[in-house]
Design an enzyme around this catalytic site. Structure first.
Site, mmCIF file in Angstrom:
data_model
loop_
_atom_site.group_PDB
_atom_site.id
_atom_site.type_symbol
_atom_site.label_atom_id
_atom_site.label_comp_id
_atom_site.label_asym_id
_atom_site.label_seq_id
_atom_site.Cartn_x
_atom_site.Cartn_y
_atom_site.Cartn_z
ATOM 1 N N ASP A 19 0.857 -1.194 0.000
ATOM 2 C CA ASP A 19 0.000 0.000 0.000
ATOM 3 C C ASP A 19 0.892 1.242 0.000
ATOM 4 O O ASP A 19 1.889 1.291 0.719
ATOM 5 C CB ASP A 19 -0.907 -0.002 1.246
ATOM 6 C CG ASP A 19 -2.139 0.886 1.072
ATOM 7 O OD1 ASP A 19 -3.264 0.343 1.139
ATOM 8 O OD2 ASP A 19 -1.975 2.115 0.877
ATOM 9 N N PHE B 271 -6.851 -4.282 -4.566
ATOM 10 C CA PHE B 271 -7.814 -3.268 -4.108
ATOM 11 C C PHE B 271 -7.356 -1.852 -4.453
ATOM 12 O O PHE B 271 -8.180 -0.943 -4.501
ATOM 13 C CB PHE B 271 -7.991 -3.349 -2.582
ATOM 14 C CG PHE B 271 -8.612 -4.633 -2.111
ATOM 15 C CD1 PHE B 271 -9.987 -4.768 -2.052
ATOM 16 C CD2 PHE B 271 -7.824 -5.709 -1.737
ATOM 17 C CE1 PHE B 271 -10.568 -5.952 -1.635
ATOM 18 C CE2 PHE B 271 -8.391 -6.895 -1.307
ATOM 19 C CZ PHE B 271 -9.771 -7.023 -1.257
ATOM 20 N N ALA B 272 -6.019 -1.657 -4.601
ATOM 21 C CA ALA B 272 -5.488 -0.298 -4.745
ATOM 22 C C ALA B 272 -6.101 0.393 -5.958
ATOM 23 O O ALA B 272 -5.967 -0.088 -7.081
ATOM 24 C CB ALA B 272 -3.972 -0.368 -4.911
ATOM 25 N N TYR C 109 -14.710 6.147 -13.979
ATOM 26 C CA TYR C 109 -14.360 5.175 -12.938
ATOM 27 C C TYR C 109 -14.780 3.761 -13.360
ATOM 28 O O TYR C 109 -13.982 2.822 -13.360
ATOM 29 C CB TYR C 109 -15.026 5.570 -11.616
ATOM 30 C CG TYR C 109 -14.928 4.512 -10.559
ATOM 31 C CD1 TYR C 109 -13.720 4.271 -9.908
ATOM 32 C CD2 TYR C 109 -16.032 3.730 -10.214
ATOM 33 C CE1 TYR C 109 -13.621 3.278 -8.953
ATOM 34 C CE2 TYR C 109 -15.943 2.746 -9.258
ATOM 35 C CZ TYR C 109 -14.738 2.523 -8.629
ATOM 36 O OH TYR C 109 -14.649 1.529 -7.687
ATOM 37 N N LYS D 77 -12.332 0.352 -14.694
ATOM 38 C CA LYS D 77 -12.390 -0.998 -14.110
ATOM 39 C C LYS D 77 -12.789 -2.039 -15.158
ATOM 40 O O LYS D 77 -12.286 -3.165 -15.164
ATOM 41 C CB LYS D 77 -13.400 -1.014 -12.954
ATOM 42 C CG LYS D 77 -13.002 -0.158 -11.762
ATOM 43 C CD LYS D 77 -12.036 -0.923 -10.885
ATOM 44 C CE LYS D 77 -11.695 -0.171 -9.618
ATOM 45 N NZ LYS D 77 -10.846 -0.954 -8.709
ATOM 46 N N HIS E 176 -19.167 9.213 0.721
ATOM 47 C CA HIS E 176 -20.174 8.146 0.818
ATOM 48 C C HIS E 176 -21.247 8.480 1.842
ATOM 49 O O HIS E 176 -20.992 9.118 2.861
ATOM 50 C CB HIS E 176 -19.500 6.818 1.164
ATOM 51 C CG HIS E 176 -18.593 6.342 0.070
ATOM 52 N ND1 HIS E 176 -17.248 6.580 0.086
ATOM 53 C CD2 HIS E 176 -18.857 5.681 -1.071
ATOM 54 C CE1 HIS E 176 -16.715 6.067 -1.012
ATOM 55 N NE2 HIS E 176 -17.670 5.521 -1.728
ATOM 56 N N PHE F 21 -29.377 13.919 -2.208
ATOM 57 C CA PHE F 21 -29.208 14.325 -3.607
ATOM 58 C C PHE F 21 -30.385 13.855 -4.456
ATOM 59 O O PHE F 21 -30.317 12.828 -5.107
ATOM 60 C CB PHE F 21 -27.889 13.785 -4.160
ATOM 61 C CG PHE F 21 -26.665 14.356 -3.490
ATOM 62 C CD1 PHE F 21 -26.593 15.701 -3.143
ATOM 63 C CD2 PHE F 21 -25.568 13.553 -3.202
ATOM 64 C CE1 PHE F 21 -25.467 16.239 -2.540
ATOM 65 C CE2 PHE F 21 -24.437 14.077 -2.593
ATOM 66 C CZ PHE F 21 -24.384 15.425 -2.258
ATOM 67 N N ARG G 248 -30.123 1.864 -3.339
ATOM 68 C CA ARG G 248 -28.855 1.147 -3.523
ATOM 69 C C ARG G 248 -28.896 -0.177 -2.770
ATOM 70 O O ARG G 248 -29.633 -0.327 -1.783
ATOM 71 C CB ARG G 248 -27.676 1.979 -2.969
ATOM 72 C CG ARG G 248 -27.401 3.255 -3.718
ATOM 73 C CD ARG G 248 -26.778 2.959 -5.081
ATOM 74 N NE ARG G 248 -26.493 4.169 -5.830
ATOM 75 C CZ ARG G 248 -27.376 4.775 -6.635
ATOM 76 N NH1 ARG G 248 -28.588 4.290 -6.781
ATOM 77 N NH2 ARG G 248 -27.041 5.861 -7.302
HETATM 78 N N1 UFG Z 1 -26.015 10.439 -1.316
HETATM 79 C C1 UFG Z 1 -26.730 11.495 -0.788
HETATM 80 N N2 UFG Z 1 -26.059 12.399 -0.038
HETATM 81 C C2 UFG Z 1 -24.717 12.315 0.205
HETATM 82 C C3 UFG Z 1 -24.002 11.230 -0.331
HETATM 83 C C4 UFG Z 1 -24.684 10.306 -1.102
HETATM 84 O O1 UFG Z 1 -27.938 11.626 -0.998
HETATM 85 O O2 UFG Z 1 -24.171 13.198 0.878
HETATM 86 C C5 UFG Z 1 -26.742 9.440 -2.104
HETATM 87 C C6 UFG Z 1 -26.194 9.271 -3.498
HETATM 88 O O3 UFG Z 1 -26.783 10.200 -4.370
HETATM 89 C C7 UFG Z 1 -26.567 7.821 -3.801
HETATM 90 C C8 UFG Z 1 -26.531 7.138 -2.430
HETATM 91 O O4 UFG Z 1 -26.590 8.193 -1.478
HETATM 92 O O5 UFG Z 1 -27.868 7.773 -4.288
HETATM 93 C C9 UFG Z 1 -25.264 6.348 -2.197
HETATM 94 O O6 UFG Z 1 -24.156 7.196 -2.494
HETATM 95 P P1 UFG Z 1 -22.665 6.821 -2.164
HETATM 96 O O7 UFG Z 1 -21.823 7.981 -2.583
HETATM 97 O O8 UFG Z 1 -22.552 6.347 -0.762
HETATM 98 O O9 UFG Z 1 -22.398 5.552 -3.088
HETATM 99 P P2 UFG Z 1 -22.556 5.428 -4.676
HETATM 100 O O10 UFG Z 1 -23.783 4.600 -4.911
HETATM 101 O O11 UFG Z 1 -22.465 6.712 -5.382
HETATM 102 O O12 UFG Z 1 -21.192 4.716 -5.028
HETATM 103 C C10 UFG Z 1 -20.930 3.357 -4.885
HETATM 104 C C11 UFG Z 1 -19.452 3.171 -4.596
HETATM 105 C C12 UFG Z 1 -18.633 3.709 -5.730
HETATM 106 C C13 UFG Z 1 -19.072 3.024 -6.994
HETATM 107 C C14 UFG Z 1 -20.546 3.169 -7.191
HETATM 108 C C15 UFG Z 1 -20.998 2.357 -8.354
HETATM 109 O O13 UFG Z 1 -19.128 3.819 -3.409
HETATM 110 O O14 UFG Z 1 -17.265 3.472 -5.496
HETATM 111 O O15 UFG Z 1 -21.263 2.703 -6.054
HETATM 112 O O16 UFG Z 1 -22.251 2.732 -8.777
HETATM 113 F F1 UFG Z 1 -18.467 3.560 -8.078
#
Ligand code: UFG
Length: 331
Positions: free
Chosen positions: A31, A72-73, A140, A144, A188, A207, A220
């Site tokens: 790492d 994972f990196a 992103y 991948k 997140h 959001f 999700r």
């Molecule tokens: N969200 C909010 N407010 C915030 C943060 C997130 O409403 O402050 C919402 C987002 O819009 C989304 C949900 O919460 O609808 C989850 O958001 P995250 O950012 O926690 O996770 P994501 O679904 O965006 O991302 C995850 C992984 C990423 C990956 C993605 C693939 O964390 O690494 O899924 O779709 F790329």
């Protein structure tokens, strides 16, 4: 098995290191600590460096008689990937090609790769199975997907086996409360909700509340990071036992909305957690839910603690005892 774990000081990587140890394997962590935390590695060997450092990786493969690599990196910010694509292709794609070359030169032919639900883009069919169209809508996901495709060709043409694990939304923290999520910057949902519960933020932004979902907020598939970690061990053992290469979804198979997460966090923490409706975030699909059946059938993996209460409860245990993340961890 002796396993090189790149990014083993990161959130999911550090949980996989624990799962490997628990299953009787020997993880060797590589790492750069650009985003990882040395304190998360525990008793495992930690090599400080980058996967692009051919000599370093080659030496590690020989010195520790490495038999498999868990990779994972990577950079993980979808938004950043759209602003600085080269950063993502360089770190998430190009550096993996270098790693695969070093592995081949040193006779390491088993590879477990951290992939993502972002490889699907906006899937029309939910739940999403692995044979759904792969059409990423962000850099992103594409960074991948290219690696998955390279791996497929290597598996066809050379002595090489791989499992690409397409994560849905990892959450929670190790059940013993000693390792957890600590990203900088944090984007997140679950950690941000708890930063709000701890008074480190005034409110949590939702959001968008006008999606075509039961409560209008995005849905999700949240999977407990400890279940996710254990899937890596199962996948590696599957390969070691001569199992076929391929891509597998890792999700719990059910969806939860942003509002449900916030409500669950309110119950776990007892805090009010003020929420504010904000515009939709670019690139967010309305619903992402996995069909995890292939992993169930192929390497007999089942999520065991991925109910929402366990995920959010373990996250609260971590954040409430480590409000500044690893800055609070005992070294
Ligand atoms: N969200 C909010 N407010 C915030 C943060 C997130 O409403 O402050 C919402 C987002 O819009 C989304 C949900 O919460 O609808 C989850 O958001 P995250 O950012 O926690 O996770 P994501 O679904 O965006 O991302 C995850 C992984 C990423 C990956 C993605 C693939 O964390 O690494 O899924 O779709 F790329």
């Amino acid at each position: 098995m002796n396993v090189l774990v790149t990014g083993g000081a990161g959130y999911i990587g550090s949980h996989a290191v624990r799962a490997l140890i628990e299953a009787g394997h020997t993880p060797i962590v590589l790492d750069s600590l650009e985003h990882g935390h040395a304190a998360s590695v525990g008793e495992a060997e930690l090599i400080l460096g980058n996967v692009l450092d051919h000599e370093l990786v080659a030496r590690a493969c020989r010195q520790f008689s490495i038999e498999a690599v868990m990779h994972f990196a990577a950079y993980i910010e979808v938004g950043e990937s759209m602003v600085d694509p080269i950063k993502y292709y360089a770190n998430n794609t190009m550096s993996v090609l270098s790693l695969l070359k070093t592995m081949q030169e040193n006779g390491v032919g088993k590879f477990i790769f951290s992939s993502t639900a972002a490889t699907y883009g906006q899937s029309e069919k939910v739940p999403i199975a692995e044979d759904a169209p792969l059409a990423p809508i962000n850099v992103y996901g594409h960074s991948k997907l290219i690696v998955e495709q390279v791996c497929s060709w290597l598996a066809r043409q050379t002595e090489f086996g791989f499992i690409a694990l397409r994560y849905f939304n990892a959450g929670g923290a190790h059940p013993d409360g000693t390792i957890g999520e600590d990203h900088n910057p944090e984007s997140h949902l679950i950690p941000l909700v708890f930063q709000t519960a701890l008074g480190k933020r005034k409110s949590i932004s939702i959001f968008g509340d006008d999606y075509d979902t039961p409560d209008g907020t995005c849905v999700r598939d949240y999977i407990h990071v400890w279940d996710l970690a254990k899937a890596h061990v199962k996948a590696m053992e599957h390969l070691a036992n001569g199992g076929a290469s391929g891509a597998f979804n890792l999700g719990a198979g059910n969806g939860h909305s942003v509002r449900e997460i916030i409500e669950c966090a309110r119950r776990a923490s007892g805090a009010a957690i003020p929420a504010e409706i904000k515009p939709r975030r670019a690139g967010d699909p309305a619903v992402l839910v996995a069909d995890p059946g292939r992993a169930f059938e192929t390497f007999n993996w089942r999520p065991e603690i991925s109910d929402l209460k366990s995920i959010v409860g373990s996250a609260w245990q971590w954040h409430s005892t480590h409000p500044d993340g690893y800055a609070d961890a005992e070294l």
